[in-house]
Design an enzyme around this catalytic site. Structure first.
Site, PDB file in Angstrom:
ATOM      1  N   SER A 262      30.256  46.335  44.534  1.00 56.14           N
ATOM      2  CA  SER A 262      30.118  46.498  45.983  1.00 56.14           C
ATOM      3  C   SER A 262      29.404  45.314  46.637  1.00 56.14           C
ATOM      4  O   SER A 262      28.619  45.505  47.575  1.00 56.14           O
ATOM      5  CB  SER A 262      29.410  47.818  46.304  1.00 56.14           C
ATOM      6  OG  SER A 262      30.166  48.900  45.792  1.00 56.14           O
TER       7      SER A 262
ATOM      8  N   ASN B   7      38.228  39.652  41.678  1.00 56.33           N
ATOM      9  CA  ASN B   7      38.988  40.434  40.694  1.00 56.33           C
ATOM     10  C   ASN B   7      39.888  41.360  41.494  1.00 56.33           C
ATOM     11  O   ASN B   7      39.421  42.340  42.073  1.00 56.33           O
ATOM     12  CB  ASN B   7      38.028  41.231  39.802  1.00 56.33           C
ATOM     13  CG  ASN B   7      38.761  42.196  38.896  1.00 56.33           C
ATOM     14  OD1 ASN B   7      39.987  42.152  38.773  1.00 56.33           O
ATOM     15  ND2 ASN B   7      38.005  43.090  38.255  1.00 56.33           N
ATOM     16  N   TRP B   8      41.153  41.025  41.547  1.00 52.25           N
ATOM     17  CA  TRP B   8      42.076  41.791  42.400  1.00 52.25           C
ATOM     18  C   TRP B   8      42.432  43.145  41.788  1.00 52.25           C
ATOM     19  O   TRP B   8      43.010  43.994  42.470  1.00 52.25           O
ATOM     20  CB  TRP B   8      43.352  40.983  42.642  1.00 52.25           C
ATOM     21  CG  TRP B   8      43.163  39.771  43.507  1.00 52.25           C
ATOM     22  CD1 TRP B   8      41.970  39.292  44.014  1.00 52.25           C
ATOM     23  CD2 TRP B   8      44.178  38.879  43.968  1.00 52.25           C
ATOM     24  NE1 TRP B   8      42.197  38.162  44.751  1.00 52.25           N
ATOM     25  CE2 TRP B   8      43.547  37.880  44.746  1.00 52.25           C
ATOM     26  CE3 TRP B   8      45.562  38.817  43.793  1.00 52.25           C
ATOM     27  CZ2 TRP B   8      44.250  36.842  45.353  1.00 52.25           C
ATOM     28  CZ3 TRP B   8      46.264  37.789  44.398  1.00 52.25           C
ATOM     29  CH2 TRP B   8      45.611  36.811  45.175  1.00 52.25           C
ATOM     30  N   LYS B   9      42.154  43.344  40.500  1.00 52.28           N
ATOM     31  CA  LYS B   9      42.497  44.598  39.815  1.00 52.28           C
ATOM     32  C   LYS B   9      44.004  44.881  39.981  1.00 52.28           C
ATOM     33  O   LYS B   9      44.799  43.943  40.019  1.00 52.28           O
ATOM     34  CB  LYS B   9      41.613  45.753  40.316  1.00 52.28           C
ATOM     35  CG  LYS B   9      40.122  45.369  40.259  1.00 52.28           C
ATOM     36  CD  LYS B   9      39.188  46.519  40.466  1.00 52.28           C
ATOM     37  CE  LYS B   9      37.742  46.032  40.377  1.00 52.28           C
ATOM     38  NZ  LYS B   9      36.759  47.088  40.469  1.00 52.28           N
TER      39      LYS B   9
ATOM     40  N   GLY C 210      32.919  49.770  43.283  1.00 51.21           N
ATOM     41  CA  GLY C 210      33.822  50.491  44.174  1.00 51.21           C
ATOM     42  C   GLY C 210      33.203  51.726  44.806  1.00 51.21           C
ATOM     43  O   GLY C 210      33.908  52.546  45.386  1.00 51.21           O
TER      44      GLY C 210
ATOM     45  N   HIS D 172      35.847  44.167  31.269  1.00 53.93           N
ATOM     46  CA  HIS D 172      35.558  44.876  32.517  1.00 53.93           C
ATOM     47  C   HIS D 172      35.314  46.358  32.213  1.00 53.93           C
ATOM     48  O   HIS D 172      35.963  46.932  31.335  1.00 53.93           O
ATOM     49  CB  HIS D 172      36.713  44.715  33.517  1.00 53.93           C
ATOM     50  CG  HIS D 172      36.318  45.146  34.886  1.00 53.93           C
ATOM     51  ND1 HIS D 172      36.305  46.470  35.247  1.00 53.93           N
ATOM     52  CD2 HIS D 172      35.877  44.452  35.957  1.00 53.93           C
ATOM     53  CE1 HIS D 172      35.864  46.563  36.498  1.00 53.93           C
ATOM     54  NE2 HIS D 172      35.598  45.353  36.948  1.00 53.93           N
TER      55      HIS D 172
ATOM     56  N   GLU E 168      27.904  43.977  35.926  1.00 55.16           N
ATOM     57  CA  GLU E 168      28.482  44.920  36.877  1.00 55.16           C
ATOM     58  C   GLU E 168      28.009  46.328  36.537  1.00 55.16           C
ATOM     59  O   GLU E 168      28.583  46.994  35.667  1.00 55.16           O
ATOM     60  CB  GLU E 168      30.009  44.876  36.798  1.00 55.16           C
ATOM     61  CG  GLU E 168      30.576  43.502  37.100  1.00 55.16           C
ATOM     62  CD  GLU E 168      32.022  43.585  37.593  1.00 55.16           C
ATOM     63  OE1 GLU E 168      32.285  43.007  38.650  1.00 55.16           O
ATOM     64  OE2 GLU E 168      32.857  44.233  36.937  1.00 55.16           O
TER      65      GLU E 168
ATOM     66  N   GLU F 285      36.266  48.914  33.616  1.00 53.79           N
ATOM     67  CA  GLU F 285      37.484  49.743  33.706  1.00 53.79           C
ATOM     68  C   GLU F 285      38.308  49.637  32.425  1.00 53.79           C
ATOM     69  O   GLU F 285      38.969  50.599  32.017  1.00 53.79           O
ATOM     70  CB  GLU F 285      38.288  49.340  34.955  1.00 53.79           C
ATOM     71  CG  GLU F 285      37.568  49.791  36.222  1.00 53.79           C
ATOM     72  CD  GLU F 285      37.743  48.892  37.429  1.00 53.79           C
ATOM     73  OE1 GLU F 285      38.672  48.068  37.451  1.00 53.79           O
ATOM     74  OE2 GLU F 285      36.916  49.011  38.363  1.00 53.79           O
TER      75      GLU F 285
ATOM     76  N   GLY G  62      35.334  42.791  43.780  1.00 49.27           N
ATOM     77  CA  GLY G  62      36.537  43.615  43.744  1.00 49.27           C
ATOM     78  C   GLY G  62      37.114  43.792  45.141  1.00 49.27           C
ATOM     79  O   GLY G  62      37.790  42.916  45.683  1.00 49.27           O
ATOM     80  N   GLY G  63      36.817  44.928  45.762  1.00 53.38           N
ATOM     81  CA  GLY G  63      37.414  45.287  47.049  1.00 53.38           C
ATOM     82  C   GLY G  63      37.340  44.187  48.105  1.00 53.38           C
ATOM     83  O   GLY G  63      38.327  43.913  48.804  1.00 53.38           O
TER      84      GLY G  63
END
Ligand code: 13P
Length: 251
Positions: free
Chosen positions: A213, A9-11, A173, A96, A167, A98, A234-235
């Protein structure tokens, strides 16, 4: 039997050129080292068509990070499920944390989005997860049950197309990961909730991904758990090497 999946997930990261380069790099590495799982990149809307142009569908799937709850019309700035599908994408992340937290998306909207995604031939990656306070006050199983139950008006056939991503919001993150045991307990809980509604076959066939993470150093331990069928990353999905390191946890 259910699939093992690693999805990125590149966000809201990468410009178009950077995103195309990243997708290209991941694609090249996957062609050289055939993965033992399905691999998907979920990218910003602006990148979908270009990324679709550089990846090989045999090794890398493509998804969006959201879609509208409306079919079409006067909704300035929104992107519909049909538009996402028309780029060549096969998946869409929905719900998600977010989106829930910063954009106020609620269960009703998420059901509408899920229905439109399915009606347009997209496979939803449906995210659930508790916030820190809910983890600490012990309500996390109930919170996640109710997020999943928001989809329980779907037919068994439609629910069977959904990929679930657990999640825990406190792990996203933050560098804090759920322990493999915490992940396994929640994934088993989610599978039980699905089984109670849709039966054992659909529950056993639903891929449940862990997100929060997840990195090359902890992916193997997490993915070794029986109900953890991969990750939503993510990251660590923003560099081809670290994303590959997570995919290789299935080797
Ligand atoms: P991080 O891997 O950066 O914690 O993000 C997880 C996530 O939100 C994936 O959707």
């Amino acid at each position: 039997m259910r699939k093992n999946i690693v999805a990125g997930n590149w966000k809201m990261n990468t410009t178009l050129d950077e995103g195309v380069e990243l997708a290209n790099d991941i694609n090249t590495l996957l062609l050289a080292n055939k993965p033992n799982c399905d691999v998907i990149v979920c990218v910003p809307f602006t990148h979908l068509t270009s990324v679709h142009g550089v990846i090989d569908k045999e090794v890398l799937g493509l998804g969006a990070e959201n879609c509208s709850e409306h079919e079409k019309g006067a909704y300035t700035g929104e992107v519909s499920a049909a538009m996402v599908k028309s780029t060549g994408a096969q998946y869409v992340i929905l719900g998600h944390s977010e989106r829930r937290q910063y954009f106020g998306e609620n269960n009703e909207q998420l059901l509408a989005k899920t229905k439109l995604a399915l009606a347009n031939g997209l496979m939803p990656i449906f995210c659930v997860g508790e916030v820190l306070e809910e983890r600490e006050n012990g309500s996390y199983n109930d919170v996640v049950s109710s997020q999943i139950e928001a989809l329980f008006s779907l037919s068994p056939e439609d629910f069977g197309k959904i990929i679930v991503a657990y999640e825990p919001v406190w792990a996203i993150g933050t560098g804090k990961t759920a322990t493999a045991e915490q992940a396994q307990d929640m994934h088993a809980h989610i599978r039980k909730v699905i089984e109670e509604k849709y039966g054992k076959e659909i529950a056993d066939n639903t891929s449940i991904l862990y997100g929060g993470s997840c990195k090359p150093s902890n992916a193997k331990e997490l993915f070794a758990k029986p109900d953890v069928d991969g990750g939503l990353i993510g990251g660590a999905a923003l560099q081809a090497d670290s994303f590959m390191g997570i995919i290789e946890a299935f080797n």
